[in-house]
Design an enzyme around this catalytic site. Sequence first.
Site, PDB file in Angstrom:
ATOM      1  N   GLU A 129       6.221 -22.205   7.711  1.00  9.31           N
ATOM      2  CA  GLU A 129       5.778 -22.350   6.764  1.00  9.31           C
ATOM      3  C   GLU A 129       5.655 -24.167   7.153  1.00  9.31           C
ATOM      4  O   GLU A 129       4.900 -24.657   6.630  1.00  9.31           O
ATOM      5  CB  GLU A 129       6.659 -22.646   5.484  1.00  9.31           C
ATOM      6  N   HIS A 189      21.420  -9.213   3.511  1.00 12.16           N
ATOM      7  CA  HIS A 189      20.864 -10.034   2.756  1.00 12.16           C
ATOM      8  C   HIS A 189      21.969 -11.457   2.135  1.00 12.16           C
ATOM      9  O   HIS A 189      21.097 -12.006   1.462  1.00 12.16           O
ATOM     10  CB  HIS A 189      19.979  -9.231   1.921  1.00 12.16           C
ATOM     11  N   TYR A 236      21.761  -4.637  13.194  1.00 16.23           N
ATOM     12  CA  TYR A 236      21.632  -4.348  11.272  1.00 16.23           C
ATOM     13  C   TYR A 236      22.584  -4.321  10.630  1.00 16.23           C
ATOM     14  O   TYR A 236      23.023  -3.391   9.456  1.00 16.23           O
ATOM     15  CB  TYR A 236      20.309  -4.105  10.881  1.00 16.23           C
ATOM     16  N   ASP A 239      23.664  -3.239   1.208  1.00  8.43           N
ATOM     17  CA  ASP A 239      23.195  -3.707   2.286  1.00  8.43           C
ATOM     18  C   ASP A 239      23.610  -3.693   3.742  1.00  8.43           C
ATOM     19  O   ASP A 239      23.263  -4.904   4.184  1.00  8.43           O
ATOM     20  CB  ASP A 239      22.826  -5.022   1.818  1.00  8.43           C
ATOM     21  N   GLU A 250      18.692 -11.084   9.361  1.00  7.99           N
ATOM     22  CA  GLU A 250      18.528 -11.616   8.195  1.00  7.99           C
ATOM     23  C   GLU A 250      17.610 -13.278   8.927  1.00  7.99           C
ATOM     24  O   GLU A 250      16.681 -13.950   8.189  1.00  7.99           O
ATOM     25  CB  GLU A 250      18.607 -11.594   7.913  1.00  7.99           C
ATOM     26  N   TYR A 291       7.333 -14.378  -5.759  1.00  6.48           N
ATOM     27  CA  TYR A 291       8.315 -13.892  -6.526  1.00  6.48           C
ATOM     28  C   TYR A 291       8.395 -14.628  -8.383  1.00  6.48           C
ATOM     29  O   TYR A 291       8.019 -15.503  -8.562  1.00  6.48           O
ATOM     30  CB  TYR A 291       9.584 -14.929  -6.157  1.00  6.48           C
ATOM     31  N   THR A 292       8.465 -13.277  -8.694  1.00  9.62           N
ATOM     32  CA  THR A 292       8.570 -14.103 -10.463  1.00  9.62           C
ATOM     33  C   THR A 292       7.648 -14.773 -10.828  1.00  9.62           C
ATOM     34  O   THR A 292       7.726 -15.714 -11.762  1.00  9.62           O
ATOM     35  CB  THR A 292      10.106 -13.827 -11.016  1.00  9.62           C
ATOM     36  N   ASP A 348       5.493 -16.696   3.862  1.00  8.49           N
ATOM     37  CA  ASP A 348       7.278 -17.026   4.655  1.00  8.49           C
ATOM     38  C   ASP A 348       7.598 -15.562   4.998  1.00  8.49           C
ATOM     39  O   ASP A 348       8.519 -15.617   5.408  1.00  8.49           O
ATOM     40  CB  ASP A 348       8.432 -17.810   3.523  1.00  8.49           C
ATOM     41  N   ASP A 355      11.411 -20.544  -9.094  1.00 14.25           N
ATOM     42  CA  ASP A 355      12.596 -19.935  -8.335  1.00 14.25           C
ATOM     43  C   ASP A 355      11.868 -19.130  -7.242  1.00 14.25           C
ATOM     44  O   ASP A 355      11.222 -19.344  -6.959  1.00 14.25           O
ATOM     45  CB  ASP A 355      12.841 -18.871  -9.144  1.00 14.25           C
ATOM     46  N   HIS A 364      11.542 -10.315  12.269  1.00 15.40           N
ATOM     47  CA  HIS A 364      12.515  -9.226  12.300  1.00 15.40           C
ATOM     48  C   HIS A 364      11.435  -8.285  13.920  1.00 15.40           C
ATOM     49  O   HIS A 364      12.445  -8.394  14.342  1.00 15.40           O
ATOM     50  CB  HIS A 364      12.395  -8.368  11.116  1.00 15.40           C
ATOM     51  N   ASP A 395      10.491 -26.922   2.082  1.00 13.49           N
ATOM     52  CA  ASP A 395      10.936 -26.474   1.181  1.00 13.49           C
ATOM     53  C   ASP A 395      11.112 -25.003   2.020  1.00 13.49           C
ATOM     54  O   ASP A 395      10.686 -24.795   3.122  1.00 13.49           O
ATOM     55  CB  ASP A 395       8.967 -25.407   2.131  1.00 13.49           C
ATOM     56  N   HIS A 398       8.983 -13.876   7.856  1.00 11.19           N
ATOM     57  CA  HIS A 398       9.986 -13.073   8.060  1.00 11.19           C
ATOM     58  C   HIS A 398       9.895 -11.603   8.916  1.00 11.19           C
ATOM     59  O   HIS A 398      10.364 -11.328   9.690  1.00 11.19           O
ATOM     60  CB  HIS A 398      10.819 -13.179   6.650  1.00 11.19           C
ATOM     61  N   GLU A 399       8.962 -10.676   8.486  1.00  9.43           N
ATOM     62  CA  GLU A 399       8.607  -9.515   8.712  1.00  9.43           C
ATOM     63  C   GLU A 399       8.513  -9.492  10.248  1.00  9.43           C
ATOM     64  O   GLU A 399       9.001  -8.682  11.010  1.00  9.43           O
ATOM     65  CB  GLU A 399       7.441  -8.752   8.174  1.00  9.43           C
ATOM     66  N   GLU A 414       8.843 -17.690  -2.800  1.00  8.87           N
ATOM     67  CA  GLU A 414       8.234 -18.140  -3.892  1.00  8.87           C
ATOM     68  C   GLU A 414       7.694 -18.183  -4.101  1.00  8.87           C
ATOM     69  O   GLU A 414       7.105 -18.414  -5.693  1.00  8.87           O
ATOM     70  CB  GLU A 414       9.414 -20.040  -3.981  1.00  8.87           C
TER      71      GLU A 414
HETATM   72  C1  LIG Z   1      11.663 -13.062   3.274  1.00 10.38           C
HETATM   73  C2  LIG Z   1      11.442 -11.667   3.004  1.00 10.38           C
HETATM   74  C3  LIG Z   1      12.298 -10.541   2.754  1.00 10.38           C
HETATM   75  O1  LIG Z   1      13.992 -10.739   2.406  1.00 10.38           O
HETATM   76  O2  LIG Z   1      11.986  -8.970   2.705  1.00 10.38           O
HETATM   77  C4  LIG Z   1      12.525  -8.451   2.219  1.00 10.38           C
HETATM   78  C5  LIG Z   1      12.608  -8.279   0.653  1.00 10.38           C
HETATM   79  C6  LIG Z   1      11.294  -8.353  -0.336  1.00 10.38           C
HETATM   80  C7  LIG Z   1      12.942  -6.400   0.580  1.00 10.38           C
HETATM   81  C8  LIG Z   1      14.085  -6.218   1.009  1.00 10.38           C
HETATM   82  C9  LIG Z   1      13.732  -6.283   2.499  1.00 10.38           C
HETATM   83  C10 LIG Z   1      13.178  -7.901   3.064  1.00 10.38           C
HETATM   84  C11 LIG Z   1      13.629  -7.925   4.555  1.00 10.38           C
HETATM   85  O3  LIG Z   1      12.505  -8.270   5.103  1.00 10.38           O
HETATM   86  O4  LIG Z   1      14.481  -8.301   5.002  1.00 10.38           O
HETATM   87 CA   LIG Z   2       8.607 -21.097   1.068  1.00  9.31          CA
HETATM   88 ZN   LIG Z   3      14.890  -9.717   6.631  1.00 11.71          ZN
END
Ligand SMILES: CCC(=O)Oc1c(C)cccc1C(=O)O
Ligand SMILES: [Ca+2]
Ligand SMILES: [Zn+2]
Length: 309
Positions: free
Chosen positions: A180, A235, A160, A230, A169, A193-194, A141, A200, A149, A185, A145-146, A190
Amino acid sequence: RYDEPTIGSGVGVNGQTKSLNTYLSNGNYYLYDTTKAMNNQIRTYTSNNGTYLPGNYMTDTNNNFNASDQAAGVDAHYYAGLTYDYFYNNHNRNSFDGNGATIASTVHYQSNYNNAFWNGSQMVYGDGDGRTFIELSGALDIVAHEITHAVTTYSADLAYHNQSGALNESFSDVFAIIVEGDTNDWLLGEDVYTPGIYGDALRSMSNPEQYNQPAHMDDYYHSPDTKDGDWGGVHTNSGIPNKAFYHVASDIGFEKSGDIYYKALTQYLTSTSDFEDARVALEQSAIDLYGSGSELQAIKNGFDLVGIG
Ligand SMILES: CCC(=O)Oc1c(C)cccc1C(=O)O
Ligand SMILES: [Ca+2]
Ligand SMILES: [Zn+2]
């Protein structure tokens, strides 16, 4: 010696083995995929924990990328291929620019870097600090996501900041979830992350409030249009259109919602579109594709529920 495309294997960030499109040149195997349409290429590099971009190609001597320092490259390469396939197979879009642009990813950017980003030309992934994140390319994901963009940049080019930035975003989160393709989901990030906390995520489309995002216009977050703010909370406020998407996709599924969202992103939205413009664009896209039926009603309902009139 002959240079030729090859099929190798690799072990990803979360330990899964996957097949890789690689390339043999002068006795070395490269994360270099030439199998996509029209000489498009997917190339994966490493910064070796520095900041050089794109850095060095990630290579292997036996086409088996199973070393721990190769895992981030394995996933960046493999997930870029999956994301390429989604846009090509579902929307006939050849790469993020629609014209076969090379998809370049660099992993091991800096040290303990808890970020992933599209820098205007390529994807860049940190390794995480091992507590907040592990290698960020380890999540499909995040990769989708990237790359979205980049699709946005070559289409609506949503500015932005403020509402257009929150839409930027949100569309990246929308296609991350669709790529995905798991109706259970609705989480972002996830998988990386952590690592010490189960279940989470960075964000939730079904329950944005869980990660401090608004899910309704009544709770729009007014934040300064600055880096520290931001850029007006892009975000944070993405939670509102994200929740609308959750309702839409829950109603009509990922295939139809993907077609509607893709048409809106590529044919109706512009750099200054706001949330209301997005509703209009999505309604028009639904009408174009399906007429005034249940798909249009799903858009109206989803946006009503989050207070975007
Ligand atoms: C879901 C992917 C995401 O949000 O990536 C970012 C992270 C991890 C930190 C800062 C910016 C972004 C982004 O691509 O917006
Ligand atoms: Ca996911
Ligand atoms: Zn993003």
